[in-house]
Design an enzyme around this catalytic site. Structure first.
Site, PDB file in Angstrom:
ATOM      1  CG  ASP A 320      -2.207   0.860   0.879  1.00 44.82           C
ATOM      2  OD1 ASP A 320      -2.151   1.697  -0.035  1.00 44.82           O
ATOM      3  OD2 ASP A 320      -3.229   0.717   1.579  1.00 44.82           O
TER       4      ASP A 320
HETATM    5  C1  NOJ Z   1      -4.053   3.886   0.023  1.00 43.00           C
HETATM    6  C2  NOJ Z   1      -5.240   3.016   0.203  1.00 43.00           C
HETATM    7  O1  NOJ Z   1      -5.172   2.337   1.444  1.00 43.00           O
HETATM    8  C3  NOJ Z   1      -5.421   1.976  -0.894  1.00 43.00           C
HETATM    9  O2  NOJ Z   1      -6.664   1.345  -0.715  1.00 43.00           O
HETATM   10  C4  NOJ Z   1      -5.312   2.616  -2.244  1.00 43.00           C
HETATM   11  O3  NOJ Z   1      -5.521   1.665  -3.253  1.00 43.00           O
HETATM   12  C5  NOJ Z   1      -3.962   3.282  -2.363  1.00 43.00           C
HETATM   13  N1  NOJ Z   1      -3.821   4.293  -1.343  1.00 43.00           N
HETATM   14  C6  NOJ Z   1      -3.727   3.899  -3.737  1.00 43.00           C
HETATM   15  O4  NOJ Z   1      -4.500   5.012  -3.904  1.00 43.00           O
END
Ligand code: NOJ
Length: 777
Positions: A320
């Site tokens: 993430d």
């Molecule tokens: C953080 C989020 O937790 C995740 O769900 C998302 O896909 C990513 N950022 C990318 O935007």
């Protein structure tokens, strides 16, 4: 339900995975191959199936390419940078992305879309870099690209996985034509925490419901489970996220700690991921939380033992956003290099936004702190997905064929699907549906004429193509009616000065529609709340309208279960409309005037008060369950027992009767179940009212005596059945080992089917009383 073995992405490269949970039992053994020196947190370097062993259509090409790559180029494939990154911490990395694309040191870019823009960047990688490896463009296409569908929690309320599939199909075609190859969806975090803003992105509190929706959404995005549809311009690669147990965040505060038993991890949090892998999901995203003290990004147990070894997942794991670098803040990595070492070793394959692997990988490799095999395996996994998407053959998109706006069909689908997600929570004296010949209607409340119906992850279309408002929807539905609108109060704040005008409008109208709730911005990521009542003074508005004594209905807008206790009694009818998306106003009007008979059911319990959280239906029993007459039982002294509305609850404009469940046999041996035999449960459902409508027949199990205490109810089947008045239909469910068994606390993964009675309940919500007994011998 589904003990069937399915062809998956694995089949394209040799192998199968069992869907549904049970049949993997014996495969779930960890392979702690060797311990690395100086591992933090006791993690070990596990080994999934070595890349070289895997047969498949692209493996030879991948091996050949790998043989020509420098270490820097390999590390580059594991790097994802963000374009125009104002959407998150870390800032835009546009210049670095262009430089690295040219240098062949970039694997993927997120947040860039548009056929011309993606083609331009792709050209740098394909035509100017030494090896010409195409970039993979990723974007959060969560509930729509141009055409915003209802939020995922709403979709789960349909109890119809086809709704999620339809959303994914429409979004994939729109996104792919704009150069997007890969979405960070579906999110499948089971959660018992409505305070957690990300419940809006989930399928709610039940693992089986989440499983079914996860599989449907993966299929909608990717097409066939063997990956053969991925080169098609209507499909994109999916990403099962967030792996894993993110929904268990303490107190519902985002990114928070999770301490979870092995049994709960496997019975509650892992099943949707397993279903997604069975559906052929191309990628998996690690979660921000720790799991029993080890960040998910460094968790070899979940990433390698479970995902890559036991499930033989052939795709890649993406971190993430800056999740690798943040392990230094977690208190698990000494510095960025240590974080990189731990993440790669545990099983993360691609790094989003932070650059620890790219910055330190070569030195770590030279020092023997990361294994060359693991690096090659990670690169192989990334290249495998690029091949499956057909990017080596067709790296560019046709700029003339790009979709630029929601099509008429896409809007129609969004409206129809939204109509399937609305939940009629309460309807006294048949207040709803409203008569189409109603002479005058007042629409009041902060969401009456608001376009803020799109929800938390509305994608590029969210701002470009605003939602139809409720006022516009009602006006279109009953053009002959006199319609007034008074906002009354804002969505937040303390100003009550507009309430008088709202009540005056209510007094002057035959009926009032009060549209209240949560703005999109207070659910989703980083949007946890400690108070689940209507924000601001909206409850006062509802009560003031009630005091006029005139008929009214409440439409609730929101991204989570809300606390409605302070005004519920005063409201004769309440519809939960969630964040219904671009066609929200029309979909709400369809339900208000009866063009659509609502059949949504709650995918998460509505609490009476925040103080009783968590209040999920699938809790375990205590030795002293609630007894109003016995003080020494499990309860609050100052609150009635149970939720305001239970999981599975939802009313209709017609009525249904569900008969008693009948079993094909009332005994079956555990051996027979393990051998794949099952038991049929049949009920008859009948429309006993005067309108056509859908009933959602729900099957729950209880195992009252188990070596690991089991929840008092577990959903194991549902069927949304359309019936005309007086029509009746048999509904059959099949129970197998996956349904009656459970995972134990054995860390190597042990699924057991124990002897004894299983209580089988079938009915209209999680309090269903229709019961049969199945004996497992
Ligand atoms: C953080 C989020 O937790 C995740 O769900 C998302 O896909 C990513 N950022 C990318 O935007």
């Amino acid at each position: 339900m589904d003990g069937m073995r399915r062809r998956t992405l694995l089949a394209a490269i040799g192998g199968t995975v069992a869907a549904g949970g049970a049949t993997e039992a014996t495969a779930a053994t960890a392979t702690p191959a060797r311990a690395t020196a100086g591992t933090a947190g006791g993690d070990m370097a596990r080994q999934a199936r070595p890349a070289a062993d895997r047969p498949g259509p692209h493996e030879r090409q991948i091996r050949e390419l790998l043989g020509r790559m420098t270490v820097e180029e390999k590390l580059g494939q594991l790097q994802q940078l963000t374009w125009n990154g104002e959407t998150g911490p870390g800032g835009g990395q546009d210049e670095a992305a262009q430089r690295d694309a040219r240098a062949g040191r970039l694997g993927s870019v997120l947040n860039l879309y548009g056929a011309a823009r993606t083609n331009a960047l792709q050209r740098l990688a394909v035509e100017e870099s030494r090896l010409g490896i195409p970039l993979l463009f990723g974007l959060d296409v969560i509930h729509g690209f141009w055409t915003t569908f209802p939020i995922p929690l709403a979709q789960a309320a349909s109890f119809d996985p086809a709704v999620a599939a339809r959303d994914a199909e429409v979004a994939s075609a729109e996104a792919r034509s704009n150069g997007v190859h890969w979405t960070f969806a579906p999110m499948m975090d089971v959660t018992h925490e409505p305070r957690w803003g990300r419940i809006a992105e989930s399928a709610g509190e039940d693992p089986y419901l989440a499983e079914r929706f996860a599989a449907a959404k993966v299929a909608g995005h990717q097409g066939r489970p063997d990956g053969s549809d991925l080169p098609d311009p209507r499909h994109i690669a999916a990403c099962a996220k967030h792996f894993v147990a993110y929904g268990g965040a303490e107190g519902g505060r985002d990114y928070n700690t999770v301490d979870v038993s092995e049994a709960r991890l496997r019975n509650l949090y892992l099943p949707p991921f397993k279903a997604a892998v069975a559906a052929g999901v191309a990628t998996v995203m690690a979660s921000f939380n720790t799991i029993n003290g080890v960040p998910a990004h460094a968790n070899a147990h979940t990433l390698t033992d479970v995902l890559k070894t036991a499930w033989d997942f052939p795709g890649f794991v993406v971190s993430d956003w800056a999740g690798i670098r943040e392990m230094t803040v977690h208190g698990h990595a000494a510095d960025a290099a240590d974080a990189a070492r731990q993440a790669l070793t545990a099983g993360v394959d691609m790094e989003m936004a932070s650059t620890t692997l790219r910055d330190h990988g070569a030195r770590l490799l030279a020092a023997g702190e990361i294994a060359g095999d693991r690096l090659d395996d990670a690169v192989t996994r990334v290249l495998r997905i690029k091949h499956l998407l057909g990017l080596f053959d067709r790296p560019y998109v046709d700029e003339d064929a790009a979709s630029t706006a929601p099509s008429r069909q896409a809007r129609a689908a969004a409206r129809e699907m939204a109509g399937r997600t609305l939940v009629l929570l309460k309807n006294e004296r048949q207040t709803l549906p409203l008569r189409r010949d109603t002479a005058s209607i007042a629409v009041v409340g902060p969401f009456g004429d608001s376009t803020d119906l799109q929800g938390t992850w509305a994608g590029p279309g969210g701002t470009k193509f605003p939602a139809t408002t409720v006022l516009a929807g009602i006006t279109a539905a009953v053009p002959a009616a006199r319609i007034s609108h008074v906002r009354g109060v804002a969505a937040d704040g303390t100003d009550t000065s507009g309430i008088a005008a709202a009540t005056a409008a209510a007094r002057a109208a035959a009926v009032t529609v009060v549209v209240v709730g949560e703005p999109s911005a207070i659910s989703g990521e980083a949007a946890s709340r400690s108070d689940l009542r209507l924000p601001g003074v909206q409850a006062q508005l509802v009560r003031a309208v009630a005091e006029t004594g005139k008929p009214f209905v409440v439409v609730l807008i929101g991204g989570r279960p809300l606390v409605v206790a302070e005004w519920l009694r005063a409201a004769p009818a309440v519809v939960m409309a969630w964040h219904p998306g671009i066609e929200g106003g029309h979909a709400i009007a369809d339900v208000l005037f009866g063009a659509v008979n609502p059949a949504g059911r709650l995918p998460a319990s509505f609490p009476r008060a925040v103080g009783q959280l968590p209040i999920h239906y699938n809790h375990e029993n205590t030795g002293r369950p609630y007894d109003p007459d016995n003080k020494y039982t499990s309860k609050y002294l100052d609150l009635a027992d149970g939720p305001q509305f239970p999981f599975g609850h939802g009313l209709s404009y017609t009525t249904f009767e569900i008969g008693a469940p009948r079993l094909s046999t009332d005994r079956i041996s555990a051996d027979d179940l393990r051998a794949g035999r099952g038991v049929d449960v049949t009920v008859t459902v009948r429309n006993t009212g005067g309108r056509p409508g859908d009933e959602v027949v729900q099957l729950y199990l209880r195992d009252p005596v188990a070596s690991v205490v089991q929840p008092v109810r577990r959903l194991r089947g549902f069927a949304r059945v359309a019936l005309r008045p007086a029509e009746s239909r048999p509904v059959r469910f099949r129970l197998g080992a996956a349904d009656v068994g459970f995972w134990t606390n054995d860390s190597a993964g042990r699924f057991v089917v124990e002897k004894g009675d299983i209580e089988v309940y079938v009915g209209a919500d999680s309090t269903a009383s229709g019961k049969a007994l199945l004996r497992i011998t």
